[in-house]
Structure formats: structure tokens, C-alpha cells
Design a protein around this motif. Structure first.
Motif, PDB file in Angstrom:
ATOM      1  N   MET A  85      -9.870 -10.558   1.504  1.00  0.00           N
ATOM      2  CA  MET A  85      -9.263 -11.380   0.467  1.00  0.00           C
ATOM      3  C   MET A  85      -8.851 -12.738   1.009  1.00  0.00           C
ATOM      4  N   ARG A  89     -10.331 -16.379  -0.152  1.00  0.00           N
ATOM      5  CA  ARG A  89      -9.467 -17.451  -0.645  1.00  0.00           C
ATOM      6  C   ARG A  89      -9.686 -18.746   0.122  1.00  0.00           C
ATOM      7  N   VAL A 232      -4.883   2.509  10.364  1.00  0.00           N
ATOM      8  CA  VAL A 232      -3.552   3.115  10.359  1.00  0.00           C
ATOM      9  C   VAL A 232      -3.523   4.414  11.168  1.00  0.00           C
ATOM     10  N   LEU A 261       1.564  -0.165  11.210  1.00  0.00           N
ATOM     11  CA  LEU A 261       2.065   0.689  10.128  1.00  0.00           C
ATOM     12  C   LEU A 261       1.964   2.161  10.530  1.00  0.00           C
ATOM     13  N   LEU A 264       4.885   2.929  12.746  1.00  0.00           N
ATOM     14  CA  LEU A 264       6.106   3.147  11.954  1.00  0.00           C
ATOM     15  C   LEU A 264       6.148   4.567  11.402  1.00  0.00           C
ATOM     16  N   GLU A 265       5.013   5.042  10.919  1.00  0.00           N
ATOM     17  CA  GLU A 265       4.961   6.388  10.356  1.00  0.00           C
ATOM     18  C   GLU A 265       5.218   7.437  11.445  1.00  0.00           C
ATOM     19  N   ARG A 268       8.874   7.555  12.093  1.00  0.00           N
ATOM     20  CA  ARG A 268       9.585   8.266  11.026  1.00  0.00           C
ATOM     21  C   ARG A 268       9.471   9.780  11.206  1.00  0.00           C
ATOM     22  N   TRP A 291       5.572  -6.439   3.647  1.00  0.00           N
ATOM     23  CA  TRP A 291       6.067  -5.450   2.689  1.00  0.00           C
ATOM     24  C   TRP A 291       6.520  -4.165   3.357  1.00  0.00           C
ATOM     25  N   SER A 293       8.510  -1.431   5.854  1.00  0.00           N
ATOM     26  CA  SER A 293       9.933  -1.150   5.977  1.00  0.00           C
ATOM     27  C   SER A 293      10.179  -0.558   7.355  1.00  0.00           C
TER      28      SER A 293
ATOM     29  N   ASP B  80      -4.447 -14.103  -5.150  1.00  0.00           N
ATOM     30  CA  ASP B  80      -3.406 -13.519  -4.317  1.00  0.00           C
ATOM     31  C   ASP B  80      -3.181 -12.059  -4.624  1.00  0.00           C
ATOM     32  N   ILE B  82      -2.885  -8.312  -5.169  1.00  0.00           N
ATOM     33  CA  ILE B  82      -3.426  -7.205  -4.399  1.00  0.00           C
ATOM     34  C   ILE B  82      -4.481  -6.464  -5.217  1.00  0.00           C
ATOM     35  N   VAL B 232       7.557  -6.946  -4.517  1.00  0.00           N
ATOM     36  CA  VAL B 232       8.395  -6.195  -3.585  1.00  0.00           C
ATOM     37  C   VAL B 232       9.877  -6.541  -3.743  1.00  0.00           C
ATOM     38  N   LEU B 258       4.170  -2.180  -5.203  1.00  0.00           N
ATOM     39  CA  LEU B 258       4.927  -3.191  -4.482  1.00  0.00           C
ATOM     40  C   LEU B 258       6.423  -2.997  -4.709  1.00  0.00           C
ATOM     41  N   LEU B 261       7.568  -0.211  -2.570  1.00  0.00           N
ATOM     42  CA  LEU B 261       7.792  -0.602  -1.173  1.00  0.00           C
ATOM     43  C   LEU B 261       9.157  -1.273  -1.035  1.00  0.00           C
ATOM     44  N   LEU B 264      11.736   1.437  -0.861  1.00  0.00           N
ATOM     45  CA  LEU B 264      11.794   2.031   0.476  1.00  0.00           C
ATOM     46  C   LEU B 264      12.639   1.171   1.410  1.00  0.00           C
ATOM     47  N   GLU B 265      12.461  -0.139   1.317  1.00  0.00           N
ATOM     48  CA  GLU B 265      13.222  -1.039   2.186  1.00  0.00           C
ATOM     49  C   GLU B 265      14.712  -0.979   1.846  1.00  0.00           C
ATOM     50  N   ARG B 268      16.102   2.087   3.387  1.00  0.00           N
ATOM     51  CA  ARG B 268      16.267   1.939   4.833  1.00  0.00           C
ATOM     52  C   ARG B 268      17.546   1.165   5.150  1.00  0.00           C
ATOM     53  N   GLN B 273      17.319   8.400   3.637  1.00  0.00           N
ATOM     54  CA  GLN B 273      15.992   8.869   4.010  1.00  0.00           C
ATOM     55  C   GLN B 273      15.161   9.118   2.743  1.00  0.00           C
ATOM     56  N   TRP B 291      -0.514   3.462   3.232  1.00  0.00           N
ATOM     57  CA  TRP B 291      -0.122   3.037   4.579  1.00  0.00           C
ATOM     58  C   TRP B 291       1.382   2.991   4.765  1.00  0.00           C
ATOM     59  N   SER B 293       5.433   4.100   4.872  1.00  0.00           N
ATOM     60  CA  SER B 293       6.084   5.135   5.651  1.00  0.00           C
ATOM     61  C   SER B 293       7.365   5.531   4.944  1.00  0.00           C
ATOM     62  N   PRO B 294       7.404   6.657   4.244  1.00  0.00           N
ATOM     63  CA  PRO B 294       6.316   7.618   4.053  1.00  0.00           C
ATOM     64  C   PRO B 294       5.266   7.103   3.065  1.00  0.00           C
ATOM     65  N   ALA B 295       4.088   7.737   3.132  1.00  0.00           N
ATOM     66  CA  ALA B 295       3.030   7.394   2.171  1.00  0.00           C
ATOM     67  C   ALA B 295       3.538   7.661   0.760  1.00  0.00           C
ATOM     68  N   ASP B 353       3.919  11.619   0.218  1.00  0.00           N
ATOM     69  CA  ASP B 353       5.101  12.090   0.961  1.00  0.00           C
ATOM     70  C   ASP B 353       6.433  11.497   0.519  1.00  0.00           C
TER      71      ASP B 353
END
Lengths: 364, 364
Positions: A85, A89, A232, A261, A264-265, A268, A291, A293, B80, B82, B232, B258, B261, B264-265, B268, B273, B291, B293-295, B353
Motif C-alpha cells: 500500500m 501511494r 508474525v 508483533l 509482543l504476543e 503476553r 496501532w 499495544s 490510506d 486499511i 484507533v 482499529l 486495537l 486493547l491499548e 493495557r 488483561q 497480528w 496481542s491477543p489476536a 483470543d
């Protein structure tokens, strides 16, 4: 200037006329013209014979008149890549500024575009082609050269053909910057998960890592050096292994954001907090790095700017008599029109929330 | 069949000849032809006058002969997003199967393509156009209709023009499935962060959420219903607010991946958890959902398939005499060539997850 074709002289093409090629191949002039323009209605043996003669005599068309709706092409092996992407762009930015449209193709293998694609390009007569491949078959290069269609490789893998203009980025410096950041925070036991062993960008990032450690007087522990595949899962698996060990690292340089990423998993799953228990540095700075965490500290590889640079090189090459050959021919050199062969854009560290000083005192 | 143009009859175009349009506008036939083909060398007032006459007389060209290297176009407001990559891949899949190349354009605002783009399309004569926009200006529709260039809207926002063929997905059912999953796990205090209040897809997902709660005999708490912007940061901000409250929810349906995510942040930052202390469901199933954490457990919106469907509709419309108009004209209807006007592809829950049963007993 975009369309010099009408003014371009025919000196380099003038070595042999198309009529001579036709006579030598024993076909009509219109057949030779069909081959030149990628038309389908020519038998395969005739096509091969004509291409051979064009190559043998070093035929080079003057830059063809672009169609009324001019095009730039970008060709990928794999649109899946999270890189795609940003590269699209970049080309799109330059295209829009120049009133040009972008044609996108996904074809071939990691190493070269498919054969079917080439004839399509000859028919579309784009102003130029951005190729996201490391290597190109000779046959393809010859076809594009003889038709004066410029092409540039965007090469995040860091392993371009020497005779084709290419745009890459500073992988070694990126690996160095990532590792120095961790050293500056006080980390001493640092693991690295780089990419595949057969990709130069992986090796360059790893060498940057080693040099940073070396300059800090630290001998890298071979147990802490891993080769992943940039995805990943390989980050997760290597990190699980590294972090379960008895003398676990306090930081990981993950070699790609996707591998980061995965790290990170793994943290966790093992109940480790990032960055409190473990610092993680990615590489690439793709959007998901912001994005995650916590948001990833990473090395920015300027993919969009790399593609912009490639598109601009094409338009310049077009201006320089529709060349597209990195190694200028004798008569190009006489005119001083030799294009750049390789540009590497800088990489830079972006510090976010996945790194901090280790809990234990350095050198425990 | 891809190229019926040579065989297409001219009955619908035959209502008025181009010579008559030229005479009425007081210009030459070649000027009318230039306007039809998007050539630049026509004065703006003349262009407007000719377009008016073409529209007034309901002129409709028979499907133009496509260029030798046929094209499909995809047009975005914003590369842009996603979403973009998956939509591009969908169009690319169908294009490749049909030996067609894809032209990509980023233009205009969220609601409609820029004016400059239209003339380029008329010059390129694509087989059809996939538009990633909700609404289209009448002027643009008229131009494409009169040139028999089919177009289809891919519309993840769920708010298409009624007179243009479009492909969407089942937003209400997606919201229902996400919420039922949380209810089935035993959650009773569930928050929702949907998208902007002025987008139908946001409202449909929210209504699915409310219906699922209603069917479970739960009255939604208005304090737990939030409108975000699908990004996000808005997920993070709303979640920080929701989770800091005294009677915090045990689960959040985040309305987009998004926003999930961002949740999740927030968790955290607050030391919660996921999924132990909080369950989170996203929406879209973009790659970063796997990708994280967790998926993320999420609702799959089949963006790639939506774009494939749109590209296939174009090729079918092309086959049906280069129509592109959802509301068939009288003579189209007589031939039974009325194209579909709207397709909604199914959405489905993907459990990963980020969700599990709440710690506290339900209905605490």
C-alpha cells in the motif's frame, strides 16, 4: 518534461532499420511492428526470431509517443505484503502531480514478473515501470530496453541488479540505530531476530546490530541471533524460545514490525510486560506499528518516499530520451545523459512505547 | 463475453445522431467526438453545451471498442484506508483471470471523485469502473452512462445510491453476531463503540447490537453506547472513559478492528488483561486483527470478495450491452438485460483470543 518523443532523434535506433530486421527474419515489416508493440497475432517462433535480431543489432526505438491518457505501471509479486500500500501511494503521488494514471499488476514470483505481463506492457506503452522485484530476467530487460520503456526497481530487499536503476534504503544504518537505542537505554543482553539468511536486507540489518554491539564492547551471544521470515509467527516462535531460556534477554531487535508483533504476543503468553520486563524494537514502521499495544519503537523505512523516488526517476529517464538503462551506452554518455543507478534513502529510529531501561542493572 | 462492442446495435444511441447534436450546438462533428472521448482541446462552455444536449436527448453510445490492452479502473477517495489493499486485490483477482489490467486512482472527497478524473476515464475507455464512494454527482453518472462505461459502487459504508449497482455487506447481521457471541459467553454488561452517527453501516451495526441485547431480555444502558470515528484513537479514548467508570463493562463490541486495537491499548494502560478482565470484539477482520496481542475476535467483512463481485458485475454489465445503469431503460428491459442493483455479502464471526467468559457471575 514529459513527452519528448516527437523530438527524440533516432540515432541509436538508426543502426538497423526495421525493414532490415524484417528482411533478415524473412517476415513482413508489419510483423516486426507487431512484435515491437506486443500484439498477440504473431507465432511464437517468429516472435523469438525477431526479438533475437532486435537484440543482436542493438535496436533501440526512440521513445514511443505515449497514449493520450498516459500511464505509469507498478508491478508486484505479492499484493499481500503490508508494504504494497505504501509503495502504491508513492507512485500514485507522483502520478497525480503529473496528470498520469497508475496501472497495477500482481504477477510472477518473488524474483521476476510473469512472461504474460511483458506483452501487455508493450501494448500499453506506459511512461515507465516501477518493479517491486529484486532480479529481472534478461529477456524482459531486453524487451523493455529495445522499446525504450524505462524501468526502475524498488527494492526493499536490498539486492538489486547492477545494470538497472533502483531505489533502496539504508538497512545497515537502520540495524545500527535500533541497537544503539537499546544500548543507550542500558540493555546489554539483546537478542536479534533478523529476516531470511538469503536476503541482503536481513544480513545488512544484522551486521548493523553486530557493529553497534561491537562498538559498545559487547561480543554478541550466538544463542541470541535468530533468522526469521519477517512474518508474525516467526517472531512469536523465536521469542518464545528466547524468553523461556534461563538467562533471557532484556531486549529484542525484531528485524521487522510483523516479527515485533509476534514478540509482543510471546511476551503476553509468558506473562511478561512490555516495556517493563522486555523492550522490543521493530523495523519498517508500517501503520500497525503505531496501532499495537504498546505502540512499537521501530526503524522507519521510507517506503512511500522510495516509490516516489522511483517514479520520479522514471519521468527523468523519460526526459533523457526514454533511456531506462543504468549503464549508459556510448552515445548516451556523450550527451551526458547517464541516469543514476542506485539511490538509498535514509532510515530513522522512531521511539514509541515498547522500549525503556531494563529493570536489572546493566551487566548483571 | 468481454467485447460485444462490434456487435452491439445502436438502437438506444440512435435516438439522436452526433451530427444532430453538432448542428444543434453549432459546432463541428469532430468537436462533439472530442467531448465524447474526453479530449482536452475543447473550450469549457462548448463542452458544457454538448454534454447538456447529449443528456437532454438521452444519447447513449453503444459500448465503445476497448483498447487493445483492456483496463478495469478502481477509484478511491483515500488510499490510506486499511481497506484499500483488500479491495485492490479483489479487483486484481478478477482482472488477472480475464487478461485485464487495473488502473488505480485516488481522487476527490469521501463522497465523490474529482472532476479531473472523469475526462481521463473517457480517454482510457476502460471496460468498467469500481468506485469506492457512497455517492456520485449526477454529472459524473451522466457522463459515464452516455459513454456506456459501466460502473459499480463498492460500499462498505452501507449507503449507496439507489440508481447505481453496488456491493455491500450485512452490517446489521454482523453487529448481531458479535453481540450474541458475548452474550453466549455470559457477558451482560456490554459496551458498544460504533462508527460515526452519519454512516449507515455504524447505525446498522449498532441496531444489530441492540436487537441481540433485546432478544436476551437486556435493556441497553445508554451510558455504554458510544459513537467513534472507526480509528484507533477514538477506540482508546472511549474505552478509557468506559473502563474508568465505577460499574465498568466486562466486554466491548468495538465496531471496527482499529477501534478494538484502541480498546486493547486502553486496557493495557489501565492494567486490565484481555481477555481475563475484559473481552473485546472488533469488526472488519483486516490483517492487523490477526497480528494483535491477543489476536482479535472480530466480524469478517469480506472486502476482497466484495471487490471481486463488483468487478464481475462490471464484466457482466459489459456483456449486457455496456449498460452500467441499475434502473434499466425501456428498451433494455424489453431485452431482459436489467442488471442487479444491489448485492450484500454475508459477514461472519471469527473467534480468536480476545474474548472469554467474564470473571464475575453474570448479572452481578
Amino acid at each position: 518534461m514529459l513527452y519528448p518523443s516527437a523530438m527524440a532523434d533516432d540515432r541509436s535506433a538508426g543502426r538497423i532499420t526495421l525493414a532490415q530486421v524484417a528482411a533478415e527474419a524473412g517476415v513482413s515489416l508489419s510483423t516486426v511492428s507487431k512484435v515491437l508493440n506486443g500484439r498477440p497475432d504473431v507465432s511464437a517462433p517468429t516472435r523469438v526470431r525477431v526479438e533475437e535480431l532486435l537484440d543482436e543489432h542493438g535496436y533501440r526505438r526512440s521513445a514511443p509517443t505515449p497514449p493520450e491518457a498516459p500511464l505509469l505501471e507498478i508491478v508486484f509479486h505479492e499484493l499481500d505484503s503490508i508494504w504494497s500500500m505504501q509503495l502504491i501511494r508513492g507512485v500514485q503521488n507522483i502520478a497525480r502531480r503529473n496528470g498520469v494514471s497508475v496501472v497495477l499488476t500482481e504477477t510472477g514470483t518473488r524474483h521476476s514478473p510473469g512472461a504474460d505481463w511483458v506483452e501487455g506492457v508493450l501494448r500499453r506503452r506506459p511512461l515507465g515501470v516501477v518493479l517491486v522485484f529484486s532480479t529481472l530476467p534478461d529477456e524482459l530487460k531486453k524487451k523493455l530496453w529495445s522499446r525504450a520503456i524505462p524501468f526502475v526497481i524498488v527494492d526493499p530487499a536490498g539486492d538489486p541488479e547492477p545494470d538497472v536503476p533502483s531505489v533502496g534504503s539504508a538497512n545497515w544504518a537502520g540495524g545500527l540505530a535500533a541497537t544503539r537505542h537499546l544500548l543507550d537505554l542500558g540493555h546489554r543482553r539483546i537478542a536479534v531476530i533478523t529476516g531470511p539468511e538469503d536476503m541482503l536486507c536481513s544480513l545488512a540489518r544484522l551486521d548493523g546490530f553486530r557493529s553497534a554491539l561491537g562498538m559498545a564492547g559487547i561480543a554478541p551471544d550466538p544463542a541470541l541471533v535468530r533468522y526469521g521470515d519477517f512474518h508474525v509467527a516467526s517472531g512469536r516462535e523465536h521469542a518464545l524460545d528466547l524468553l523461556r531460556g534461563p538467562d533471557r534477554p532484556t531486549a529484542v531487535f525484531a528485524g521487522s514490525d510483523l516479527q515485533a508483533l509476534g514478540v509482543l504476543e510471546a511476551a503476553r503468553v509468558l506473562g511478561l510486560q512490555v516495556p517493563e520486563d522486555l523492550s522490543v524494537v521493530g523495523y519498517d514502521d508500517i501503520p500497525p506499528a503505531q496501532w499495537s499495544s504498546p505502540a512499537l519503537t521501530t526503524v522507519n523505512q521510507p517506503l512511500e518516499r522510495m516509490a516516489e523516488e522511483a517514479a520520479q526517476m522514471l519521468l527523468r529517464l523519460r526526459g533523457d530520451r526514454g533511456a531506462g538503462r543504468a549503464e549508459p551506452r556510448q552515445d548516451d554518455r556523450a550527451e551526458g545523459a547517464g541516469p543514476e543507478t542506485r539511490i538509498e534513502l535514509g532510515t530513522r529510529l522512531v521511539v514509541r512505547d515498547s522500549t525503556r531501561a531494563p529493570k536489572e542493572p546493566a551487566g548483571r
